[in-house]
Design a protein around this motif. Structure first.
Motif, PDB file in Angstrom:
ATOM      1  N   ASP A 246       1.080  -1.255  -0.024  1.00 15.25           N
ATOM      2  CA  ASP A 246      -0.092  -0.153   0.037  1.00 15.25           C
ATOM      3  C   ASP A 246       0.855   1.311  -0.032  1.00 15.25           C
ATOM      4  OD1 ASP A 246      -2.381  -1.542   0.052  1.00 15.25           O
ATOM      5  OD2 ASP A 246      -2.197  -1.612   2.425  1.00 15.25           O
ATOM      6  N   GLN A 251       2.688   9.601  -0.146  1.00 11.47           N
ATOM      7  CA  GLN A 251       2.983   8.800  -1.391  1.00 11.47           C
ATOM      8  C   GLN A 251       1.723   9.179  -2.333  1.00 11.47           C
ATOM      9  OE1 GLN A 251       4.231   5.116  -0.482  1.00 11.47           O
ATOM     10  NE2 GLN A 251       6.125   5.294  -1.662  1.00 11.47           N
ATOM     11  N   GLY A 277      15.011   6.368   1.131  1.00 13.14           N
ATOM     12  CA  GLY A 277      13.819   5.314   1.628  1.00 13.14           C
ATOM     13  C   GLY A 277      12.447   5.582   1.740  1.00 13.14           C
ATOM     14  N   LYS A 280      10.312   7.479  -3.231  1.00  9.93           N
ATOM     15  CA  LYS A 280       9.891   8.458  -4.297  1.00  9.93           C
ATOM     16  C   LYS A 280       9.916   7.809  -5.731  1.00  9.93           C
ATOM     17  CE  LYS A 280      13.643  10.696  -3.237  1.00  9.93           C
ATOM     18  NZ  LYS A 280      14.109  10.076  -1.759  1.00  9.93           N
ATOM     19  N   THR A 281      10.817   6.527  -5.763  1.00  8.52           N
ATOM     20  CA  THR A 281      10.586   5.991  -6.993  1.00  8.52           C
ATOM     21  C   THR A 281       9.417   5.419  -7.557  1.00  8.52           C
ATOM     22  OG1 THR A 281      12.930   5.078  -6.251  1.00  8.52           O
ATOM     23  CG2 THR A 281      12.071   4.180  -8.465  1.00  8.52           C
ATOM     24  N   ARG A 427       9.458  -0.084   9.025  1.00  8.51           N
ATOM     25  CA  ARG A 427      10.789   0.352   9.191  1.00  8.51           C
ATOM     26  C   ARG A 427      11.272   0.339  10.342  1.00  8.51           C
ATOM     27  NH1 ARG A 427      11.906   2.876   3.906  1.00  8.51           N
ATOM     28  NH2 ARG A 427      11.012   1.231   2.302  1.00  8.51           N
ATOM     29  N   ASP A 530      18.882  -0.198  -3.955  1.00  2.00           N
ATOM     30  CA  ASP A 530      18.193  -0.826  -3.144  1.00  2.00           C
ATOM     31  C   ASP A 530      18.101  -2.232  -2.957  1.00  2.00           C
ATOM     32  OD1 ASP A 530      15.697  -0.719  -1.444  1.00  2.00           O
ATOM     33  OD2 ASP A 530      14.348  -1.220  -3.370  1.00  2.00           O
TER      34      ASP A 530
END
Ligand code: ADP
Ligand code: MG
Length: 660
Positions: A246, A251, A277, A280-281, A427, A530
């Motif tokens: 999710d 984001q 981390g 953003k990608t 995290r 990553d």
């Protein structure tokens, strides 16, 4: 007015001023002192050895002069201050000897050597120091000293029409003094309180104009025609729902921001910022997808080849229906030609690459969106180079926050900003530990523990700024050591800047697939890479890195729910590095970096021309800058902005802003 027209200034004189970057009287007036020398008598009962002192008194004896060499002479004598007699030594002032007979009144500025009761003087002034004297000190040259510069400036002040770029209402609100008076005072300081008031006004003026330009640019950007795409958000939603995780709220919000920009007929100029981390990608991939649905090509530019390759592989997995091309500087000519062909005829939907993306021979069919990852790694603004057929693409910059707020505001003042503040759930903060080289055994032991758990480790070799070859040697040296220590339990691999693209690719693949457990590398892995199973990063000679760079490196681990570690090995600068053991917040780290290293070249690029303030310092004058930002926004939207009275402000704002 031209410098030539100033009375008493010769052709040579003009050249000397030109060499200081002064070409006309307006430059001259704005050639502000960079500091003030405040001459105030020192209380000699209250000094320490080595202090800078200023005293006055009378010459006790005729000075002695020694000629040490043709270029060096030394003069010594005694001074009587009325309460004390001290020795004075000064170099290269033999020419003053005749002015310094016994009984002459003088003022001495210099450094006090208590043991020898001696002042090593840097300057001698004739006469007693009656009151506090303030001298303006300018950046000078061998041909022009501060005194001369000041004299010429003063011959112009008063004759020149000095424009005030602060609107009346603001001058009143802040009780700023008149501009003419402010300019006079900074060049003719009589007391520091007044000088500081004058400086405040001039700094604010500088910041106000700068912010006005930024805001003008921004409003213009918004007005300028962008691409209008018609896309059903349901398609985007479906893609998001099919993801293996999710999206975080931030984001989602960033995706919405971008969707709005891309579907409205306004050109997007957006910065997506979020700590290492933060994810953003995936947001950028969704942006590329939206753009694709709208019928345009999209490009994603990464700062390193490794990162470009990683993005390329990931996007192909996530968006298998799109035609994606990889474009890097190290491709073979034939491969490259083929890729270029497909890009220009529109067969390719998405192009991922390094700055090879913007080289001259790349011609896009219909490029609608350009994304740059890790924006701070690139020079400012390379978008001008894109060769595109008549379309102005939307722009998205991504940055892992090492831009302190101050910088973001100024550098990106003309952009909209989306921020990802929350990390994906689950995290754990990385535990950061500082060790000296002597404690290397502890470190090796920690590494062993991680390997036993089946985890992987990055080892970063010392950075040698001048030489890639030496970086490479360091990497191989470490490989040997690591093999000695772990050869039996782990496979060790190396990665450095001099390797070929496919070699790098191969090593990264092996690391990703856990065929390699310890990856020794230079900072080529610094950004973006990553690998979730990596739980430890060991950085040798950490003191060689800036805090932001270390934070980036640390961001390579801690990418899932596993406990992870960052070990900083350093025999120096423990205090600076210690900051990292206390915080995992990239924002705080960059602020510290900023404070420690100043605003000069924090991100590896010099400030853009616009940002070279004469007086203001965006770090020190941060509050003033915030006020200037708000005020300039309001001014831009007020009717005053169009008034005849403020024509000069409007001209100054609009003339220097050129839109691409
Ligand atoms: P960065 O912002 O530093 O570029 P990345 O985009 O590389 O971070 O993301 C880091 C990792 O987090 C990647 O493995 C990515 O797949 C993963 N990720 C991104 N968003 C989420 C999310 N919402 N939930 C879980 N994992 C995510
Ligand atoms: Mg990234």
């Amino acid at each position: 007015m031209d410098l030539k027209e100033i009375k008493g200034i010769s052709i040579n004189g003009v050249r000397n001023f030109n060499n200081l970057g002064i070409y006309n009287t307006s430059d001259l007036i704005q050639y502000y002192p960079f500091r003030y020398e405040v001459l105030e008598k020192t209380d000699m009962n209250n000094v320490n050895d080595g202090d800078k002192v200023i005293i006055d008194g009378i010459c006790e004896n005729t000075p002695n002069v020694y000629y040490i060499s043709r270029k060096l002479n030394k003069m010594s004598f005694r001074i009587n201050t009325g309460t004390k007699i001290m020795n004075v030594v000064i170099f290269n002032r033999a020419f003053l000897k005749n002015n310094l007979s016994m009984g002459k009144e003088i003022t001495i500025i210099g450094k006090y050597d208590m043991k020898h009761n001696t002042i090593t003087a840097s300057d001698i002034k004739l006469g007693l120091l009656k009151e506090t004297v303030i001298n303006p000190i300018y950046h000078s040259s061998s041909k022009l000293n501060s005194k001369k510069i000041n004299k010429v400036i003063n011959s112009v002040i008063g004759k020149e029409n000095i424009l005030d770029y602060i609107p009346d209402a603001l001058n009143e609100r802040y009780h700023f003094m008149d501009k003419n008076r402010a300019v006079y005072l900074v060049h003719n300081p009589s007391n520091m309180k007044l000088v500081n008031e004058a400086l405040e006004k001039l700094k604010y003026e500088e910041l106000f104009l700068f912010m006005l330009k930024m805001n003008y640019l921004k409003s213009n950007n918004t007005k300028s025609d962008g691409l209008k795409r018609e896309i059903d958000y349901a398609l985007v939603e479906k893609f998001i729902n099919d993801l293996p995780f999710d999206l975080t709220c931030d984001q989602m919000k960033s995706v919405k921001d971008i969707y709005n920009d891309l579907t409205l007929p306004k050109r997007m100029n957006r910065l997506l910022q979020g700590d290492v981390g933060s994810g953003k990608t995936i947001v950028s991939f969704i942006a590329l997808y939206i753009n694709y649905l709208g019928g345009y090509q999209g490009a994603l530019m990464a700062p390193t080849e490794i990162l470009a390759i990683q993005h390329y592989n990931n996007i192909k997995k996530l968006l298998p229906n799109l035609n994606v091309a990889l474009l890097t500087g190290k491709m073979k000519a034939k491969e490259r030609r083929e890729a270029l062909e497909k890009i220009s005829n529109g067969e390719i939907d998405v192009i991922i690459g390094t700055h090879a993306l913007i080289s001259d021979d790349v011609i896009y069919k219909n490029l609608g969106l350009v994304i740059t990852d890790e924006q701070h790694r690139f020079g400012v603004n390379q978008r001008g180079n894109l060769k595109n057929k008549g379309i102005t693409p939307d722009i998205l910059y991504m940055s892992a926050t090492p831009i302190p707020r101050t910088y973001a505001l100024t550098l990106y003042g003309d952009m909209d900003i989306s921020s990802i503040r929350t990390m994906p759930s689950g995290r754990k903060p990385v535990k950061t530990i500082l060790k000296s080289n002597k404690e290397i055994k502890d470190v090796l032991y920690m590494m062993l523990e991680e390997i036993k758990k089946g985890h992987q480790i990055y080892v970063i070799a010392p950075l040698v700024e001048e030489s890639e070859t030496m970086d490479m040697e360091n990497v191989y040296e470490l490989e040997e050591k690591m093999n000695k220590a772990f050869g039996k339990v782990a496979k060790v691999g190396v990665l450095h800047g001099k390797m070929k693209a496919n070699e790098k690719d191969e090593i990264m693949d092996k690391f990703k697939n856990n065929e390699i457990q310890i990856l020794i590398s230079t900072t080529v892995i610094e950004v973006g890479v990553d690998v979730a199973n990596a739980t430890m990063i060991v950085i040798f000679d950490s003191y060689r890195f800036g805090l932001s760079a270390l934070h980036q490196l640390r961001g390579r681990v801690g990418r899932n729910e596993l406990e992870s570690y960052c070990v900083l090995i350093s025999d120096r600068e423990a205090k600076r590095l210690d900051i990292l053991t206390h915080t995992n917040d990239g924002f705080k780290v960059s602020e510290e970096d900023f404070l420690l290293r100043g605003s000069g070249d924090l991100f590896g690029f010099r400030q853009s021309g616009d940002m070279n303030f004469k007086l203001a310092d965006i770090k020190r004058d941060y509050d003033l800058m915030l006020r200037a930002k708000e005020d300039s926004e309001r001014f831009l939207n007020s009717s005053d902005y169009n008034s005849e009275k403020y024509k000069h402000i409007i001209n100054a704002t609009e003339e220097s802003v050129n839109l691409d």
